[in-house]
Write an enzyme that holds these catalytic residues in place. Structure first.
Site, PDB file in Angstrom:
ATOM      1  N   ARG A   1      13.405  -3.441  -0.073  1.00  0.00           N
ATOM      2  CA  ARG A   1      12.878  -4.122  -1.136  1.00  0.00           C
ATOM      3  C   ARG A   1      11.826  -3.673  -1.879  1.00  0.00           C
ATOM      4  O   ARG A   1      11.859  -3.105  -3.257  1.00  0.00           O
ATOM      5  CB  ARG A   1      12.556  -5.559  -0.990  1.00  0.00           C
ATOM      6  CG  ARG A   1      13.746  -6.500  -0.395  1.00  0.00           C
ATOM      7  CD  ARG A   1      13.362  -7.766   0.317  1.00  0.00           C
ATOM      8  NE  ARG A   1      14.377  -8.456   0.797  1.00  0.00           N
ATOM      9  CZ  ARG A   1      14.839  -8.135   2.074  1.00  0.00           C
ATOM     10  NH1 ARG A   1      14.259  -6.678   2.789  1.00  0.00           N
ATOM     11  NH2 ARG A   1      15.790  -8.471   2.603  1.00  0.00           N
ATOM     12  N   THR A   2      10.639  -3.260  -1.191  1.00  0.00           N
ATOM     13  CA  THR A   2       9.591  -2.666  -1.829  1.00  0.00           C
ATOM     14  C   THR A   2       9.774  -1.352  -2.321  1.00  0.00           C
ATOM     15  O   THR A   2       9.403  -1.033  -3.641  1.00  0.00           O
ATOM     16  CB  THR A   2       8.316  -2.571  -0.813  1.00  0.00           C
ATOM     17  OG1 THR A   2       8.135  -3.961  -0.171  1.00  0.00           O
ATOM     18  CG2 THR A   2       7.027  -2.336  -1.424  1.00  0.00           C
TER      19      THR A   2
ATOM     20  N   LYS B   1       4.909  17.293  12.500  1.00  0.00           N
ATOM     21  CA  LYS B   1       4.471  18.619  13.098  1.00  0.00           C
ATOM     22  C   LYS B   1       3.099  18.441  13.455  1.00  0.00           C
ATOM     23  O   LYS B   1       2.433  19.712  13.822  1.00  0.00           O
ATOM     24  CB  LYS B   1       4.783  19.711  12.321  1.00  0.00           C
ATOM     25  CG  LYS B   1       6.241  19.967  11.793  1.00  0.00           C
ATOM     26  CD  LYS B   1       6.544  21.027  10.964  1.00  0.00           C
ATOM     27  CE  LYS B   1       8.028  20.970  10.279  1.00  0.00           C
ATOM     28  NZ  LYS B   1       8.130  22.206   9.348  1.00  0.00           N
TER      29      LYS B   1
ATOM     30  N   ARG C   1       2.661   3.032   1.865  1.00  0.00           N
ATOM     31  CA  ARG C   1       3.052   2.033   2.825  1.00  0.00           C
ATOM     32  C   ARG C   1       2.860   2.753   4.291  1.00  0.00           C
ATOM     33  O   ARG C   1       3.290   3.867   4.602  1.00  0.00           O
ATOM     34  CB  ARG C   1       4.342   1.461   2.986  1.00  0.00           C
ATOM     35  CG  ARG C   1       4.666   0.573   4.366  1.00  0.00           C
ATOM     36  CD  ARG C   1       5.780  -0.294   4.159  1.00  0.00           C
ATOM     37  NE  ARG C   1       5.812  -1.224   3.149  1.00  0.00           N
ATOM     38  CZ  ARG C   1       6.783  -2.322   3.080  1.00  0.00           C
ATOM     39  NH1 ARG C   1       7.682  -2.297   3.855  1.00  0.00           N
ATOM     40  NH2 ARG C   1       6.330  -3.135   2.176  1.00  0.00           N
TER      41      ARG C   1
ATOM     42  N   HIS D   1      -0.517  -7.002   1.637  1.00  0.00           N
ATOM     43  CA  HIS D   1       0.637  -6.355   0.952  1.00  0.00           C
ATOM     44  C   HIS D   1       0.520  -6.993  -0.482  1.00  0.00           C
ATOM     45  O   HIS D   1       0.931  -7.984  -0.832  1.00  0.00           O
ATOM     46  CB  HIS D   1       1.770  -6.953   1.514  1.00  0.00           C
ATOM     47  CG  HIS D   1       3.197  -6.362   1.166  1.00  0.00           C
ATOM     48  ND1 HIS D   1       3.313  -5.647  -0.055  1.00  0.00           N
ATOM     49  CD2 HIS D   1       4.345  -6.413   1.405  1.00  0.00           C
ATOM     50  CE1 HIS D   1       4.339  -5.119  -0.324  1.00  0.00           C
ATOM     51  NE2 HIS D   1       5.196  -5.601   0.820  1.00  0.00           N
TER      52      HIS D   1
END
Length: 370
Positions: A111-112, A139, A161, A189
């Site tokens: 969704r986000t 890496k 995020r 959030h």
């Protein structure tokens, strides 16, 4: 705020041209198709231009904790106008034309990430979704090195995020662009809390004086924390309902009422906000079993009967049906606003990108001088 002359859930019909077809109002959608369509577009653009005269006093959006009630109202008012724009046939704007938006997600998201991508493209930005699984981080590159690399690409907006609390704020200190927190660990959030607030406000008119119960895995939830900050700031009363093992220590210091019994916690509430069990963040046994958790803390109609008859049911998603919420309750067409939350998510993210872009330098030479 809606444009002058508009009504929530629909628009007044403009007069038809003589001898022309009548405009068509799609049921449940504020969208006119026909001869009056240009009037609707004009009203929407006028509304957005009115909001665009206001400056947003923050360079980044890192959390709700940093926002005042005035800041929150400014975001929600602009997002309200974008809801109507999203329901038009032509959703494309040129506000971010020439700007670059990078979505950097270190955790899975549906969704986000998709709503930020849609929002950026609808405003005309060049949007890049970085696949962290294929990046140099795998890496051994550090987060700081990644930030410096991204900064060299000269993005204008960076949506991040990350599984660690505070990581997004650290990134914001190392780049020249505007940074938006799309969720960092169990910290915050902010855009989820804002879209929840917009959903409630459009249904109830105001957040002031509402009694909201946030139920479920409060301990691991950044959504809960951001909603607590926002709801308290906007004058709502907040309850948290969860077993003791899923509550942070001293959570009452955040200005919430604490309940362990679901039925008592839902008594006379206006809004029921359910949260999923975040098993990916759990190290150890926090509940005896999923079946027992559902029996005592899953939302079903029997427990919901303690809330007000018109109480709204919310969930940030993804849902675990049969764990924190019953399927029939989740799909209740009269009381569940879960699908509406998804729609409001795009509008809120459009508003955030719009507001933060107003503080960006107008040309590349200004950006390099920062």
């Amino acid at each position: 705020m809606l444009p002058a002359g508009a009504v929530r859930g629909g628009w007044p019909l403009p007069p038809c041209r003589t001898g022309g077809p009548a405009p068509v109002l799609t049921p449940g959608i504020s969208c006119l198709q026909g001869p009056g369509f240009g009037l609707i577009q004009f009203a929407l653009m006028s509304s957005l231009r009115t909001h665009s005269a206001l400056r947003f006093p923050h360079r980044h959006l890192l959390g709700i904790k940093d926002l005042s009630a005035t800041d929150i109202d400014q975001i929600l008012d602009l997002a309200d106008s974008y809801v109507e724009l999203n329901r038009q046939v032509d959703k494309k704007q040129n506000l971010l034309r020439g700007r670059t938006q990078i979505n950097l997600f270190f955790e899975a998201s549906t969704r986000t990430q998709s709503s930020f991508e849609l929002a950026g493209k609808r405003l005309g930005a060049d949007v890049l979704n970085m696949a962290v699984s294929n990046s140099a981080l795998k890496k051994g590159e550090t987060l700081i090195d990644t930030a410096m690399t991204l900064n060299a690409l000269r993005p204008d907006l960076l949506v991040v995020r990350h599984p660690d609390s505070g990581a997004v704020e650290l990134l914001s200190q190392k780049v020249d662009c505007a940074v938006i927190n799309a969720g960092d660990g169990s910290n915050e959030h902010p855009t989820q809390a804002l879209l929840d607030a917009l959903t409630i406000r459009r249904r109830r008119g105001s957040l002031q004086g509402l009694l909201v119960a946030i139920c479920g895995d409060i301990l691991h939830s950044r959504v809960a924390r951001s909603n607590i900050y926002l709801l308290n700031r906007m004058g709502a009363r907040v309850r948290v309902v969860a077993p003791p093992t899923l509550l942070p220590a001293h959570i009452d210091r955040l200005g919430v009422e604490v309940f362990h019994d679901m039925r008592a916690g839902l008594q006379d509430v206006d809004i029921v906000m359910m949260l999923r069990l975040q098993q990916e963040r759990m190290h150890g046994a926090f509940v005896p079993s999923l079946r027992e958790y559902y029996h005592f803390h899953g939302l079903d109609y029997e427990k919901l009967s303690r809330a007000k008859p018109d109480a709204l049911i919310m969930h940030p998603g993804p849902m675990n049906r049969g764990v924190e919420i019953d399927s029939e309750v989740a799909d209740d067409i009269d009381r569940s606003v879960i699908r509406e939350q998804v729609e409001m998510g795009v509008a809120v993210r459009l508003a955030i990108l719009d507001l933060l872009s107003r503080n960006l330098p107008a040309n590349s030479s200004a950006a390099g001088a920062k």
